[in-house]
Design a protein around this motif. Structure first.
Motif, PDB file in Angstrom:
ATOM      1  N   LEU A 234     -72.620  56.168 -65.055  1.00  0.00           N
ATOM      2  CA  LEU A 234     -71.669  56.985 -65.796  1.00  0.00           C
ATOM      3  C   LEU A 234     -70.814  57.767 -64.804  1.00  0.00           C
ATOM      4  CD1 LEU A 234     -74.585  57.021 -67.468  1.00  0.00           C
ATOM      5  CD2 LEU A 234     -73.208  58.310 -69.090  1.00  0.00           C
ATOM      6  N   LYS A 235     -69.499  57.666 -64.940  1.00  0.00           N
ATOM      7  CA  LYS A 235     -68.574  58.362 -64.047  1.00  0.00           C
ATOM      8  C   LYS A 235     -67.733  59.342 -64.855  1.00  0.00           C
ATOM      9  CE  LYS A 235     -68.449  54.381 -60.950  1.00  0.00           C
ATOM     10  NZ  LYS A 235     -67.611  53.393 -60.211  1.00  0.00           N
ATOM     11  N   GLY A 247     -85.217  49.467 -60.917  1.00  0.00           N
ATOM     12  CA  GLY A 247     -85.834  49.090 -59.652  1.00  0.00           C
ATOM     13  C   GLY A 247     -85.395  49.912 -58.463  1.00  0.00           C
ATOM     14  N   ALA A 248     -84.918  51.123 -58.705  1.00  0.00           N
ATOM     15  CA  ALA A 248     -84.470  51.947 -57.573  1.00  0.00           C
ATOM     16  C   ALA A 248     -84.710  53.421 -57.847  1.00  0.00           C
ATOM     17  CB  ALA A 248     -82.979  51.711 -57.299  1.00  0.00           C
ATOM     18  N   PHE A 249     -85.097  54.155 -56.814  1.00  0.00           N
ATOM     19  CA  PHE A 249     -85.229  55.616 -56.876  1.00  0.00           C
ATOM     20  C   PHE A 249     -86.186  56.058 -57.990  1.00  0.00           C
ATOM     21  CE2 PHE A 249     -80.656  54.370 -56.298  1.00  0.00           C
ATOM     22  CZ  PHE A 249     -80.753  54.201 -54.924  1.00  0.00           C
ATOM     23  N   THR A 254     -79.871  59.684 -60.829  1.00  0.00           N
ATOM     24  CA  THR A 254     -79.497  60.199 -59.517  1.00  0.00           C
ATOM     25  C   THR A 254     -77.998  60.463 -59.454  1.00  0.00           C
ATOM     26  OG1 THR A 254     -79.469  59.736 -57.137  1.00  0.00           O
ATOM     27  CG2 THR A 254     -79.246  57.850 -58.613  1.00  0.00           C
ATOM     28  N   SER A 255     -77.644  61.517 -58.715  1.00  0.00           N
ATOM     29  CA  SER A 255     -76.237  61.838 -58.459  1.00  0.00           C
ATOM     30  C   SER A 255     -75.941  61.793 -56.967  1.00  0.00           C
ATOM     31  CB  SER A 255     -75.907  63.237 -59.013  1.00  0.00           C
ATOM     32  OG  SER A 255     -76.052  63.279 -60.414  1.00  0.00           O
ATOM     33  N   HIS A 259     -77.098  56.901 -53.121  1.00  0.00           N
ATOM     34  CA  HIS A 259     -77.763  56.134 -54.173  1.00  0.00           C
ATOM     35  C   HIS A 259     -76.750  55.494 -55.107  1.00  0.00           C
ATOM     36  CE1 HIS A 259     -81.645  58.773 -53.759  1.00  0.00           C
ATOM     37  NE2 HIS A 259     -81.448  57.982 -52.723  1.00  0.00           N
ATOM     38  N   LEU A 260     -75.705  56.248 -55.432  1.00  0.00           N
ATOM     39  CA  LEU A 260     -74.683  55.747 -56.355  1.00  0.00           C
ATOM     40  C   LEU A 260     -73.935  54.561 -55.762  1.00  0.00           C
ATOM     41  CD1 LEU A 260     -73.272  59.116 -57.759  1.00  0.00           C
ATOM     42  CD2 LEU A 260     -74.641  57.427 -58.995  1.00  0.00           C
ATOM     43  N   ARG A 261     -73.703  54.587 -54.457  1.00  0.00           N
ATOM     44  CA  ARG A 261     -73.032  53.460 -53.809  1.00  0.00           C
ATOM     45  C   ARG A 261     -73.881  52.192 -53.929  1.00  0.00           C
ATOM     46  NH1 ARG A 261     -71.222  57.287 -49.933  1.00  0.00           N
ATOM     47  NH2 ARG A 261     -72.957  56.824 -48.520  1.00  0.00           N
ATOM     48  N   ILE A 262     -75.186  52.359 -53.783  1.00  0.00           N
ATOM     49  CA  ILE A 262     -76.094  51.212 -53.914  1.00  0.00           C
ATOM     50  C   ILE A 262     -76.040  50.648 -55.332  1.00  0.00           C
ATOM     51  CG2 ILE A 262     -78.524  50.516 -53.920  1.00  0.00           C
ATOM     52  CD1 ILE A 262     -78.958  52.512 -51.632  1.00  0.00           C
ATOM     53  N   LEU A 263     -76.114  51.535 -56.324  1.00  0.00           N
ATOM     54  CA  LEU A 263     -76.074  51.094 -57.720  1.00  0.00           C
ATOM     55  C   LEU A 263     -74.728  50.465 -58.055  1.00  0.00           C
ATOM     56  CD1 LEU A 263     -77.927  54.001 -59.587  1.00  0.00           C
ATOM     57  CD2 LEU A 263     -78.838  51.857 -58.672  1.00  0.00           C
ATOM     58  N   ASP A 264     -73.658  51.049 -57.509  1.00  0.00           N
ATOM     59  CA  ASP A 264     -72.312  50.514 -57.746  1.00  0.00           C
ATOM     60  C   ASP A 264     -72.202  49.098 -57.181  1.00  0.00           C
ATOM     61  OD1 ASP A 264     -70.076  51.179 -59.121  1.00  0.00           O
ATOM     62  OD2 ASP A 264     -69.213  52.486 -57.593  1.00  0.00           O
ATOM     63  N   LEU A 265     -72.754  48.901 -55.979  1.00  0.00           N
ATOM     64  CA  LEU A 265     -72.740  47.584 -55.349  1.00  0.00           C
ATOM     65  C   LEU A 265     -73.523  46.574 -56.184  1.00  0.00           C
ATOM     66  CD1 LEU A 265     -72.167  45.643 -53.011  1.00  0.00           C
ATOM     67  CD2 LEU A 265     -74.206  46.568 -51.860  1.00  0.00           C
TER      68      LEU A 265
END
Length: 291
Positions: A234-235, A247-249, A254-255, A259-265
Motif C-alpha cells: 500500500l502506497k 515469506g518475509a520479515f 513493514t514500513s 524491506h519495501l524495496r524487496i517487496l516491490d521487486l
C-alpha cells in the motif's frame, strides 16, 4: 411491506449472529456503551418505558435493554426509528457511522483505514481470491471452511468486515489497484457452481475498471517468484508505504524502505511473469464459459 411484516422482520434480524459486541475490542465496547447510554437517557427523558419503546421501533423489550446496556450492536434501522421516536433531530441516526464499524474485527478496521488512504494498492494472492475482490457468497464459503470453525457470530462479523473493505472501489479520486491471482484458485469452485459463477463475473467486472489491473498467474509458468506466499503493498500520497509478505520479515507489516524495496521487486517480478491484463480477462471469460 405492512407494519406487522416490518416489525417481524426487525425482530427476526435482532436475533441474527454477528451483532454481539466483542469484549476484547475496547474501542468497540466504548462506542456501543456510549450509544446505549444516550438511547436510555433520551428514552427516559420523554417518559417512555422500554416495552413501549420496543413496540415503537419494532423490537422486543429484552433487545432494548441489551442495546441500552451496550451488549448488542444496534442496526441502522433501529437507530433511525429511535431517532424519530425520540425526536432526536438526526443525532441518534448519525451514530451509525461509528456503530457500523464495531462489527468489524479490530485488525480489519486497521487494514481498512490504510486501504482508505492508499493511492496505490497491489496484492498477490496465492491461495484464495483476494478479499477485496470477493463476492458475499464466496467470502462466506471461504470463512466457513476454516478449521477449527468460527462461531456463526464471528462468521457474520468477518463477512461484513470483508465486504465493507470493497468501498475502496467507490473512492474519488480512485486509487490505482492491481491484483495477481493464481490460475489454480480460479479453477476451484468454492461455494458451489452458482456462487463460483458470480465470483468469476465479479472478477470480470472489477478487472474492466479503468483504475484496476487484474492478472492471472498461469499454472504452466516455468519461473514463479511468488512461491513464498501472499504479498500486499500500500502506497500513500505523502510518499510513505507499508507492505507485508507471508515469506518475509516474519509476515509482519513493514514500513522499512529496504524491506519495501524487496517487496516491490518481488511483486513487480510476479506481475511480469503473469498473463497480461487482456490475456487474464480473456482467460477468466473462458473459465466462466466452461462453468
Amino acid at each position: 411491506m405492512t407494519v406487522e411484516a416490518d416489525t417481524d422482520r426487525l425482530k427476526s434480524e435482532a436475533d441474527e449472529p454477528g451483532w454481539e459486541v466483542d469484549p476484547d475490542d475496547e474501542w468497540g465496547v466504548a462506542v456501543i456503551t456510549t450509544v446505549g447510554r444516550q438511547l436510555k437517557l433520551r428514552r427516559e427523558a420523554v417518559g417512555m418505558r422500554a416495552a413501549e419503546f420496543g413496540t415503537v421501533v419494532g423490537y422486543g423489550e429484552d433487545m432494548v435493554y441489551k442495546i441500552e446496556g451496550g451488549k448488542r450492536i444496534p442496526r441502522r434501522e433501529y437507530l433511525d426509528k429511535a431517532d424519530e421516536a425520540l425526536d432526536a433531530g438526526g443525532l441518534i441516526a448519525a451514530a451509525w457511522e461509528d456503530v457500523k464499524k464495531v462489527r468489524y474485527p479490530k485488525k480489519v478496521r486497521e487494514l481498512g483505514k490504510l486501504e482508505a488512504k492508499a493511492v496505490e494498492i497491489g496484492v498477490y494472492e496465492c491461495n484464495i481470491v483476494a478479499g477485496l475482490l470477493q463476492t458475499p457468497e464466496h467470502a462466506r464459503a471461504v470463512i466457513e471452511a476454516a478449521q477449527p470453525p468460527y462461531s456463526p457470530d464471528d462468521v457474520e462479523r468477518m463477512v461484513a468486515a470483508r465486504l465493507a473493505r470493497r468501498s475502496v472501489f467507490e473512492r474519488s479520486p480512485a486509487p490505482a489497484l492491481s491484483f495477481v491471482l493464481e490460475e489454480g484458485v480460479l479453477r476451484r469452485p468454492i461455494g458451489g457452481t452458482m456462487a463460483w459463477r458470480q465470483q468469476l463475473e465479479r472478477l470480470l467486472e472489477v478487472g474492466r475498471l479503468h483504475n484496476v489491473v487484474l492478472q492471472v498467474m498461469p499454472m504452466n509458468c516455468e519461473t514463479h517468484s511468488g512461491m513464498d506466499g501472499r504479498i500486499e503493498l500500500l502506497k500513500f500520497a505523502d510518499g510513505t508505504a507499508v507492505g507485508r509478505a507471508d515469506g518475509a520479515f516474519s509476515g509482519r507489516p513493514t514500513s522499512d524502505p529496504k524491506h519495501l524495496r524487496i517487496l516491490d521487486l518481488r511483486y513487480g517480478t510476479i506481475r511480469a511473469q503473469a498473463l497480461s491484463p487482456r490475456e487474464s480477462l480473456a482467460f477468466i471469460e473462458q473459465l466462466l464459459g466452461e462453468t
